[in-house]
Enzyme design. Sequence first.
Site, PDB file in Angstrom:
ATOM      1  N   ASP A 174      -0.341   4.268  -4.787  1.00 27.11           N
ATOM      2  CA  ASP A 174       0.301   3.484  -3.729  1.00 27.11           C
ATOM      3  C   ASP A 174       0.796   2.171  -4.324  1.00 27.11           C
ATOM      4  O   ASP A 174       0.052   1.483  -5.043  1.00 27.11           O
ATOM      5  CB  ASP A 174      -0.698   3.212  -2.604  1.00 27.11           C
ATOM      6  CG  ASP A 174      -0.020   2.713  -1.351  1.00 27.11           C
ATOM      7  OD1 ASP A 174       1.181   3.000  -1.171  1.00 27.11           O
ATOM      8  OD2 ASP A 174      -0.677   2.047  -0.526  1.00 27.11           O
TER       9      ASP A 174
ATOM     10  N   HIS B 163       6.912  -7.945   2.643  1.00 25.21           N
ATOM     11  CA  HIS B 163       5.511  -7.672   2.939  1.00 25.21           C
ATOM     12  C   HIS B 163       4.588  -8.466   2.022  1.00 25.21           C
ATOM     13  O   HIS B 163       3.639  -9.127   2.484  1.00 25.21           O
ATOM     14  CB  HIS B 163       5.230  -6.174   2.798  1.00 25.21           C
ATOM     15  CG  HIS B 163       3.777  -5.812   2.875  1.00 25.21           C
ATOM     16  ND1 HIS B 163       3.048  -5.919   4.034  1.00 25.21           N
ATOM     17  CD2 HIS B 163       2.914  -5.357   1.913  1.00 25.21           C
ATOM     18  CE1 HIS B 163       1.799  -5.531   3.810  1.00 25.21           C
ATOM     19  NE2 HIS B 163       1.693  -5.191   2.526  1.00 25.21           N
TER      20      HIS B 163
ATOM     21  N   GLU C   2      -0.083   1.029   7.850  1.00 26.16           N
ATOM     22  CA  GLU C   2       0.937   0.611   6.895  1.00 26.16           C
ATOM     23  C   GLU C   2       2.029   1.672   6.908  1.00 26.16           C
ATOM     24  O   GLU C   2       1.785   2.824   6.515  1.00 26.16           O
ATOM     25  CB  GLU C   2       0.354   0.440   5.489  1.00 26.16           C
ATOM     26  CG  GLU C   2      -0.535  -0.791   5.377  1.00 26.16           C
ATOM     27  CD  GLU C   2      -0.907  -1.132   3.953  1.00 26.16           C
ATOM     28  OE1 GLU C   2      -1.353  -2.280   3.733  1.00 26.16           O
ATOM     29  OE2 GLU C   2      -0.761  -0.266   3.070  1.00 26.16           O
TER      30      GLU C   2
ATOM     31  N   GLU D 116       4.923   3.475   5.435  1.00 25.94           N
ATOM     32  CA  GLU D 116       5.369   3.637   4.062  1.00 25.94           C
ATOM     33  C   GLU D 116       6.222   4.895   3.915  1.00 25.94           C
ATOM     34  O   GLU D 116       6.289   5.731   4.815  1.00 25.94           O
ATOM     35  CB  GLU D 116       4.163   3.726   3.106  1.00 25.94           C
ATOM     36  CG  GLU D 116       3.191   2.564   3.240  1.00 25.94           C
ATOM     37  CD  GLU D 116       2.175   2.532   2.128  1.00 25.94           C
ATOM     38  OE1 GLU D 116       2.358   3.234   1.111  1.00 25.94           O
ATOM     39  OE2 GLU D 116       1.176   1.792   2.268  1.00 25.94           O
TER      40      GLU D 116
ATOM     41  N   ASP E 206      -0.564   4.625   5.507  1.00 24.24           N
ATOM     42  CA  ASP E 206      -1.723   4.316   4.682  1.00 24.24           C
ATOM     43  C   ASP E 206      -2.664   3.424   5.498  1.00 24.24           C
ATOM     44  O   ASP E 206      -2.617   2.201   5.418  1.00 24.24           O
ATOM     45  CB  ASP E 206      -1.288   3.619   3.392  1.00 24.24           C
ATOM     46  CG  ASP E 206      -2.423   3.492   2.398  1.00 24.24           C
ATOM     47  OD1 ASP E 206      -3.270   4.403   2.337  1.00 24.24           O
ATOM     48  OD2 ASP E 206      -2.464   2.488   1.671  1.00 24.24           O
TER      49      ASP E 206
ATOM     50  N   ARG F 204      -8.810  -3.804   7.158  1.00 30.28           N
ATOM     51  CA  ARG F 204      -8.540  -5.097   6.545  1.00 30.28           C
ATOM     52  C   ARG F 204      -9.807  -5.905   6.267  1.00 30.28           C
ATOM     53  O   ARG F 204      -9.868  -6.645   5.275  1.00 30.28           O
ATOM     54  CB  ARG F 204      -7.608  -5.917   7.444  1.00 30.28           C
ATOM     55  CG  ARG F 204      -6.254  -5.295   7.686  1.00 30.28           C
ATOM     56  CD  ARG F 204      -5.473  -5.107   6.404  1.00 30.28           C
ATOM     57  NE  ARG F 204      -4.111  -4.634   6.691  1.00 30.28           N
ATOM     58  CZ  ARG F 204      -3.282  -4.209   5.757  1.00 30.28           C
ATOM     59  NH1 ARG F 204      -3.643  -4.192   4.498  1.00 30.28           N
ATOM     60  NH2 ARG F 204      -2.072  -3.790   6.085  1.00 30.28           N
TER      61      ARG F 204
ATOM     62  N   GLN G   8     -11.435  -4.295   3.268  1.00 32.35           N
ATOM     63  CA  GLN G   8     -10.565  -4.560   2.120  1.00 32.35           C
ATOM     64  C   GLN G   8     -10.712  -6.002   1.638  1.00 32.35           C
ATOM     65  O   GLN G   8     -10.772  -6.266   0.423  1.00 32.35           O
ATOM     66  CB  GLN G   8      -9.115  -4.275   2.501  1.00 32.35           C
ATOM     67  CG  GLN G   8      -8.100  -4.530   1.401  1.00 32.35           C
ATOM     68  CD  GLN G   8      -6.666  -4.329   1.885  1.00 32.35           C
ATOM     69  OE1 GLN G   8      -6.426  -3.975   3.034  1.00 32.35           O
ATOM     70  NE2 GLN G   8      -5.714  -4.567   1.008  1.00 32.35           N
TER      71      GLN G   8
ATOM     72  N   LYS H   9      -9.208   1.534   1.971  1.00 35.72           N
ATOM     73  CA  LYS H   9      -8.001   2.361   1.985  1.00 35.72           C
ATOM     74  C   LYS H   9      -8.307   3.856   1.898  1.00 35.72           C
ATOM     75  O   LYS H   9      -7.506   4.676   2.364  1.00 35.72           O
ATOM     76  CB  LYS H   9      -7.111   1.991   0.789  1.00 35.72           C
ATOM     77  CG  LYS H   9      -6.572   0.589   0.809  1.00 35.72           C
ATOM     78  CD  LYS H   9      -5.349   0.493   1.685  1.00 35.72           C
ATOM     79  CE  LYS H   9      -4.616  -0.818   1.468  1.00 35.72           C
ATOM     80  NZ  LYS H   9      -3.357  -0.885   2.238  1.00 35.72           N
TER      81      LYS H   9
ATOM     82  N   THR I  19      -5.231   8.726   4.622  1.00 30.95           N
ATOM     83  CA  THR I  19      -3.803   8.453   4.471  1.00 30.95           C
ATOM     84  C   THR I  19      -3.062   9.619   5.100  1.00 30.95           C
ATOM     85  O   THR I  19      -3.242  10.763   4.681  1.00 30.95           O
ATOM     86  CB  THR I  19      -3.411   8.322   2.984  1.00 30.95           C
ATOM     87  OG1 THR I  19      -4.143   7.252   2.380  1.00 30.95           O
ATOM     88  CG2 THR I  19      -1.923   8.048   2.847  1.00 30.95           C
TER      89      THR I  19
ATOM     90  N   GLU J 237       0.781  -8.295   9.426  1.00 32.46           N
ATOM     91  CA  GLU J 237       1.962  -9.149   9.449  1.00 32.46           C
ATOM     92  C   GLU J 237       2.420  -9.438  10.873  1.00 32.46           C
ATOM     93  O   GLU J 237       2.776 -10.574  11.207  1.00 32.46           O
ATOM     94  CB  GLU J 237       3.103  -8.476   8.700  1.00 32.46           C
ATOM     95  CG  GLU J 237       2.901  -8.345   7.210  1.00 32.46           C
ATOM     96  CD  GLU J 237       4.040  -7.564   6.583  1.00 32.46           C
ATOM     97  OE1 GLU J 237       5.052  -8.190   6.216  1.00 32.46           O
ATOM     98  OE2 GLU J 237       3.929  -6.321   6.486  1.00 32.46           O
TER      99      GLU J 237
END
Length: 413
Positions: free
Chosen positions: A133, A140, A206, A208, A240, A244, A247, A260, A264, A367
């Site tokens: 990834d 971002h 996420e 992607e 993904d 948070r 992480q 993570k 996925t 975000e």
Amino acid sequence: MPDQRPEQSAEQSPFDLAEGDPFGPYTLPYGVFSTADTPGRRRIGVRFGRHVLDLGALPGALPAVVRAPHAELLAAPTLNPLLAAGRSVWQEVRAAIRAAVTDPAHRTAVTPLLRPLADVTLHLPFEVADYVDFYASEHHATNVGRIFRPNGAALPPNWKHLPIGYHGRSGTIVVTGTPVVRPNGQRKAPDDAAPTFGPSARLDIEAEVGFVVGTPSTLHEPVGLDGFRDHVFGVCLVNDWSARDIQAWEYVPLGPFLGKSFATSVSAWITPLDALDEARTQPPARDFPLLPYLDDSAGEAGGIDLRIEVSINGETVSRPPFSAMYWTAAQQLAHMTVNGASLRTGDLFASGTVSGPEPDQLGCLLELTQGKGPYLQDGDEVTLTAWAPGPDGARIGLGEVVGRVLPAPDLGR
């Protein structure tokens, strides 16, 4: 947005697609399906409108269109043999499929091979080898840097010199529709004296784009920018999922791990790279010259104009533009192999979160909420969809990615 599938009446021929259907003859994405009458038998199919064309049966129905050497590839229960066959075979098979669904002379033979999409079960379309990834969106990376390092540089010093990435966990890649269980793990807020254990309270998405490797490469032989089309078979959407809080506590100094690796999600459909030729676009301007193995200034346009939409519980929350990505997929592949690392059939590498410059173009809740939340709640359903411009004004669709959040298991904490 419900998987971009225009309404079609029960009486309408499967060949008469609804206006604007993004899964027409210019798209033809590959997947793997089973049916209720033979649930244990998986077979390769191609999506055409609201139907799935049984590719395993196509050589027998149209022997003059589908070459005999390709029959065994199409009869496999996974895409991997076709992926490994190489670009010339991909192009021959794609041309045969397109002839099968567009030539009126073939309709009598092809009609019995078209299964309504609603009547099939879709599976993970390929056996995933390695998963990488990346972190390729400048918007971002800058936004996240400002949230986590408000008094420091938003981007790390290496960010514009190389595509940053990490190796993920291929065994937890799941097909769209698979529920996502909220992970447990260690969390530690900055003011906490010690870490605690429990369900993630900051579960995020996420949005992607993933790239599926077909042809493998030889160990110690890097794949240059000009080798991208020879090795990459197709494209899919990726979510993904990210915890948070887990992480944030674990990622220093070695990067993402348990925050993570729990899930996925990928699409059930792999859109061939050749279907996106009309969507090729120049990436954003570079701030300074790149090292030769990453310098794409003289090659074909490496960006792709994909329009992504993110919705939560049916409400659109963002429309990230993939054309804004700083690093292209070809550059990511070149960097991934420049040290001599080899590719394997079924490798998947993802772009990292896709975000644009506008507030409604951000690809994750971190975000969108400036790190303040709210994040995902149990029962929330996240849907990713996307399309790209195609020939003659057509839309090229990418299969949707859907996941519903389930509560974390009680581990007797």
